[in-house]
Design an enzyme around this catalytic site. Structure first.
Site, PDB file in Angstrom:
ATOM      1  N   ASP B  31       0.736  -1.164  -0.080  1.00  0.00           N
ATOM      2  CA  ASP B  31      -0.115   0.002   0.164  1.00  0.00           C
ATOM      3  C   ASP B  31       1.105   1.197   0.101  1.00  0.00           C
ATOM      4  O   ASP B  31       1.843   1.293   0.813  1.00  0.00           O
ATOM      5  CB  ASP B  31      -0.760  -0.003   1.416  1.00  0.00           C
ATOM      6  CG  ASP B  31      -2.142  -0.636   1.086  1.00  0.00           C
ATOM      7  OD1 ASP B  31      -2.331  -1.579   0.275  1.00  0.00           O
ATOM      8  OD2 ASP B  31      -2.932  -0.715   2.183  1.00  0.00           O
ATOM      9  N   LYS B  88      -8.352   0.501  -5.337  1.00  0.00           N
ATOM     10  CA  LYS B  88      -9.275   0.221  -4.608  1.00  0.00           C
ATOM     11  C   LYS B  88     -10.774   0.700  -5.172  1.00  0.00           C
ATOM     12  O   LYS B  88     -10.884   1.974  -4.963  1.00  0.00           O
ATOM     13  CB  LYS B  88      -9.365   0.221  -3.173  1.00  0.00           C
ATOM     14  CG  LYS B  88      -8.144  -0.510  -2.318  1.00  0.00           C
ATOM     15  CD  LYS B  88      -8.353  -0.632  -0.943  1.00  0.00           C
ATOM     16  CE  LYS B  88      -7.007  -1.153  -0.132  1.00  0.00           C
ATOM     17  NZ  LYS B  88      -6.975  -2.549   0.042  1.00  0.00           N
ATOM     18  N   GLY B 160      -5.214  -2.960   8.850  1.00  0.00           N
ATOM     19  CA  GLY B 160      -5.080  -1.888   9.791  1.00  0.00           C
ATOM     20  C   GLY B 160      -4.616  -2.191  11.099  1.00  0.00           C
ATOM     21  O   GLY B 160      -4.808  -1.078  11.981  1.00  0.00           O
ATOM     22  N   ARG B 172      -6.085 -20.463   7.246  1.00  0.00           N
ATOM     23  CA  ARG B 172      -6.520 -21.831   7.816  1.00  0.00           C
ATOM     24  C   ARG B 172      -8.030 -22.307   7.344  1.00  0.00           C
ATOM     25  O   ARG B 172      -8.117 -23.550   7.106  1.00  0.00           O
ATOM     26  CB  ARG B 172      -6.231 -21.895   9.259  1.00  0.00           C
ATOM     27  CG  ARG B 172      -5.012 -21.993   9.518  1.00  0.00           C
ATOM     28  CD  ARG B 172      -4.843 -22.347  11.080  1.00  0.00           C
ATOM     29  NE  ARG B 172      -3.257 -22.474  11.317  1.00  0.00           N
ATOM     30  CZ  ARG B 172      -2.575 -23.683  11.262  1.00  0.00           C
ATOM     31  NH1 ARG B 172      -2.892 -24.846  10.486  1.00  0.00           N
ATOM     32  NH2 ARG B 172      -1.554 -23.467  11.641  1.00  0.00           N
ATOM     33  N   GLY B 221      -2.813  -7.412   8.275  1.00  0.00           N
ATOM     34  CA  GLY B 221      -2.126  -7.366   9.450  1.00  0.00           C
ATOM     35  C   GLY B 221      -0.734  -7.869   9.478  1.00  0.00           C
ATOM     36  O   GLY B 221      -0.216  -8.108  10.511  1.00  0.00           O
ATOM     37  N   GLY B 242      -0.341  -3.852   3.911  1.00  0.00           N
ATOM     38  CA  GLY B 242      -0.927  -2.348   4.096  1.00  0.00           C
ATOM     39  C   GLY B 242      -0.360  -1.330   4.900  1.00  0.00           C
ATOM     40  O   GLY B 242       0.651  -0.860   4.442  1.00  0.00           O
ATOM     41  N   SER B 243      -0.524  -1.353   6.159  1.00  0.00           N
ATOM     42  CA  SER B 243      -0.160  -0.241   6.952  1.00  0.00           C
ATOM     43  C   SER B 243       1.227  -0.626   7.421  1.00  0.00           C
ATOM     44  O   SER B 243       1.793   0.283   7.859  1.00  0.00           O
ATOM     45  CB  SER B 243      -1.169  -0.079   8.208  1.00  0.00           C
ATOM     46  OG  SER B 243      -2.708  -0.075   7.781  1.00  0.00           O
TER      47      SER B 243
END
Lengths: 188, 299
Positions: B31, B88, B160, B172, B221, B242-243
């Site tokens: 990102d 997005k 996030g 999983r 994550g 992402g973050s």
């Protein structure tokens, strides 16, 4: 014979699968030791900038240059073509090109993803035509006299050979057609 | 939408659209919110960037409605790098998707990170030449998205948060159910299709191939090289971050370390080497303390 597939990033799993399907032993190459065990090598499609950096990170740049200089049979598709070319026009700074095939290429020369396409490729003597899948593919802008052009599309080389090195702009590993892999595995 | 040109070039076919996802395997998609960050990502070895105005951690903090990014910033990022650029659109917002296609992005993420525009329908992704990636928390959700034309699935995780636990749960769940379905006999298939709320032909394809019909990546994550190694060993074929990069203390080296981890995910010695001295990772969030669970968006 064991074919190594450079497995730093990209479509290495698909190449491995095609070789396994046609009864040729293939394995993933991430280290210099694994490279040393390969009788032939495939450099797959992927992002050439990422693969180039990962060659450095994994200590493969010099060993690969040595093996290529020693005549290692190699198949480079898309990003693999860029890495095996002699020159990358408007290339990313510091990007490796090993010069195994004397062609100048332009990255993404066939356009962005919206222009990615499949087209029939006329490879001399092959019947039917080969289904070529081009994904943000590089264009071969020029080829030296020592390069054998095996197929063209709209007047541009798309499959070339120089000695033991074979390169394609398209992705034979995406096609339900294993003729390029069979031909490379048996290449003299 | 698949079309054939006068010169016999077929564009927008499932093969061509899924083909780009195949080329991104083993890589890291990052990102970025500015052209400068996009350059940092490319220099670190990212295989693609996701252009957006705010990373998920900021969307979560700011609240309000999160929408498609300003076309100007997407264009600026496209001009800054040579790797593929994704962007997005809101779930069900097919006009945002039309705009992103007109901007000639390489992939559209119909994303739960943005505020959904439709509470019952996702975008009909077959109608587009540009390929789509969609999030999923389960095999049924993944197959529903594929039936709508998604060419890549990413496990959703909880964007996030810098917390990998939801990504692990979703991976999983998807991969565990693939293993179970793959053992089903022909009579059990019908019940699986009913349980998964997924089309029978797609369930049959999972049985025949032992995998999804499209690549399965992981998102939501990932904050460290070890996180990337974890999800790759669990079966993800590439990683979205992402973050986790640009909310950390030193984004460039962390980005490079995560790229190397995604390639060498089975080698703990390399993972140990690249994990050293990266500075502070992004501050994480406990899932139990969240006001909004983004992964619950999507139907």
């Amino acid at each position: 014979m064991k074919i190594g597939v450079l497995a730093l990033q990209g479509a290495f799993g698909l190449h491995e699968r095609v070789f396994n399907r046609i009864g040729v032993t293939a394995f993933q190459v991430r280290t210099a030791q694994e490279l040393a065990e390969a009788d032939r090598l495939v450099i797959p499609g992927g992002e050439s900038t990422a693969i180039s950096k990962l060659l450095d990170a994994n200590g493969l740049t010099a060993p690969l240059a040595d093996r290529l200089a020693g005549g290692l049979p190699v198949l480079g598709t898309c990003a693999g073509l860029i890495l095996l070319a002699a020159e990358v026009v408007d290339g990313y700074p510091g990007q490796h090109c090993f010069g195994a095939v004397n062609v100048a290429v332009r990255r993404n020369g066939y356009g962005r993803q919206s222009e990615s396409f499949r087209a029939k490729i006329d490879v001399g003597g092959w019947e039917p035509a080969f289904p070529g899948v081009f994904i943000r593919a590089p264009v071969v802008e020029s080829a030296g006299p020592e390069v054998e052009v095996l197929a063209e599309l709209a007047g541009r080389p798309v499959l070339c050979r120089q000695g033991a090195a074979v390169v394609s702009c398209f992705h034979p590993e995406l096609a339900e057609d294993d003729r390029v892999h069979r031909w490379f595995a048996e290449l003299q | 939408m698949a079309t054939e040109s006068m010169t016999g070039r077929e564009t927008g076919t499932p093969l061509v659209k899924r083909g780009l996802a195949e080329m991104l395997k083993g890589g890291v998609i990052m990102d970025v919110v500015t052209p400068e960050q996009a350059k940092v990502a490319e220099d670190a070895g990212a295989v693609a960037v996701m252009a957006l105005e705010r990373v998920p951690a900021d969307i979560r903090r700011d609240g309000g409605v999160a929408r498609m990014s300003d076309p100007e910033m997407i264009t600026g990022i496209k001009e800054a790098v040579t790797i593929p650029v994704m962007a997005k659109a809101r779930i069900g917002h097919f006009v945002e998707a039309q705009i992103l296609e007109a901007l000639d992005v390489d992939y559209i993420d119909e994303s739960e990170v943005l505020t959904p525009a439709d509470e019952a329908h996702h975008i009909d992704k077959w109608a587009f030449t540009v390929p789509f990636v969609c999030g999923a928390t389960s095999l049924g959700e993944a197959l529903r998205r594929i039936s709508e034309g998604a060419c890549m699935i990413r496990s959703k995780g909880e964007a996030g948060t810098g917390n990998i636990v939801e990504a692990v749960r979703h991976l999983r769940s998807i991969i565990g159910d693939i293993r179970k379905v793959a053992r089903a006999d022909s009579a059990e298939l019908y019940d699986w299709a009913k349980q998964l709320q997924a089309p029978l032909p797609l369930v049959r394809e999972v049985v025949d191939t032992g995998w999804l019909p499209v690549p399965l990546f992981c998102a939501g994550g990932v904050a460290t090289p070890a996180d990337a190694g974890l999800v790759m060993q669990l079966g993800a074929e590439a990683v979205f971050v992402g973050s986790g990069i640009f909310k950390s203390a030193d984004p460039g080296p962390r980005a490079k370390a995560i790229v190397e981890a995604a390639t060498n995910y089975r080698d703990p010695h390399i993972l140990a080497k690249v994990s050293r001295g990266l500075g502070e990772p992004m501050a994480g969030l406990e899932i139990g303390g969240l006001d909004t669970r983004l992964a619950d968006r999507g139907w």
